[in-house]
Scaffold this motif. Sequence first.
Motif, PDB file in Angstrom:
ATOM      1  N   TYR A   1       0.935  -1.262  -0.068  1.00  0.00           N
ATOM      2  CA  TYR A   1      -0.048   0.102  -0.272  1.00  0.00           C
ATOM      3  C   TYR A   1       0.924   1.220  -0.056  1.00  0.00           C
ATOM      4  CZ  TYR A   1      -3.700  -3.152   1.883  1.00  0.00           C
ATOM      5  OH  TYR A   1      -4.593  -4.043   1.989  1.00  0.00           O
TER       6      TYR A   1
ATOM      7  N   GLU B   1       1.481  -7.873   4.364  1.00  0.00           N
ATOM      8  CA  GLU B   1       0.909  -6.590   3.791  1.00  0.00           C
ATOM      9  C   GLU B   1       1.940  -5.537   4.394  1.00  0.00           C
ATOM     10  OE1 GLU B   1      -3.068  -5.729   4.214  1.00  0.00           O
ATOM     11  OE2 GLU B   1      -3.426  -7.735   3.857  1.00  0.00           O
TER      12      GLU B   1
ATOM     13  N   LYS C   1       2.584  -1.317   4.317  1.00  0.00           N
ATOM     14  CA  LYS C   1       2.310  -0.059   4.187  1.00  0.00           C
ATOM     15  C   LYS C   1       3.396   0.991   4.176  1.00  0.00           C
ATOM     16  CE  LYS C   1      -2.225   0.046   6.488  1.00  0.00           C
ATOM     17  NZ  LYS C   1      -3.016   0.784   8.073  1.00  0.00           N
TER      18      LYS C   1
END
Length: 230
Positions: free
Chosen positions: A176, A222, A224
């Motif tokens: 992200y 994931e 960020k």
Amino acid sequence: MHERPTALVTGANGALAASVIAELEDAGWLLALISKGPVERLRERYPERHAASVDLTDEGAARRVISRLEQDVGGFDAILNLAGGFALQAAAEVRLEHLQELFGMNLHTLVVATSAVLPGMLERGRGTIVGIAAASAIDGGARAAAYAASKAAVAAYLRSLDRELSAQNVRSLIVYPMGTLDTPANRDALPDADPSRWIATSTLASAIVRGMLLGPRARLTELKVWPDPS
Ligand SMILES: NC(=O)c1ccc[n+]([C@@H]2O[C@H](COP(=O)([O-])OP(=O)(O)OC[C@H]3O[C@@H](n4cnc5c(N)ncnc54)[C@H](OP(=O)(O)O)[C@@H]3O)[C@@H](O)[C@H]2O)c1
């Protein structure tokens, strides 16, 4: 001597791809590159690489091209799905054609390319699937309903893939970027903005490659990455 790790990079003519390709090649990876635009442009920029041009929303053509690249390189350890795109419209003006365009660029390209390399990865017993989502996939964004939905779909697909296949050593990493990337296209589109507040593609690329290689006995699913103006 160890065999070189191999990866397929989509969106290879793009801005983030330039940094990711440099980072992976510095780390010794052997790459195959896909763009949508003319393959000559890709070959000029990256001579003597395995390169091909195909529209990844054309499933049959994409599968043929990816299978050829897979044979050239000898199988893929990773795919970096960097193909994608952006468009804004007011929520009340979102039409199916906008969804088709944004889901086509962001989700369909990723699913077509990923599903083409999955059988080889499962056979080899290893694989890393990287996809680029966006801050608006988590938080939404004004005038970005269709774009945000397409990036949220990317994240949901990759999370599900990880659930299904991680026990077979095929994993996904959702990235992200939590802000704008400092790219030539964004500098052209936003001439009054301050690019020092944007994420450097080289820093993002280094985070992606380090995220892919984390271990032993722990991994990232994931990632960020926030702007950090200095
Ligand atoms: N730029 C940002 O601020 C930002 C922020 C958050 C997330 N992202 C995401 O990060 C990724 C890379 O961004 P970027 O700025 O480097 O993008 P970019 O420079 O626009 O590159 C994206 C590439 O995707 C390729 N592509 C688009 N549709 C395709 C299709 N149907 N088949 C095959 N290739 C296709 C294009 O290929 P051709 O050039 O050959 O046409 C293009 O080079 C994208 O997924 C983007 O959505 C970017």
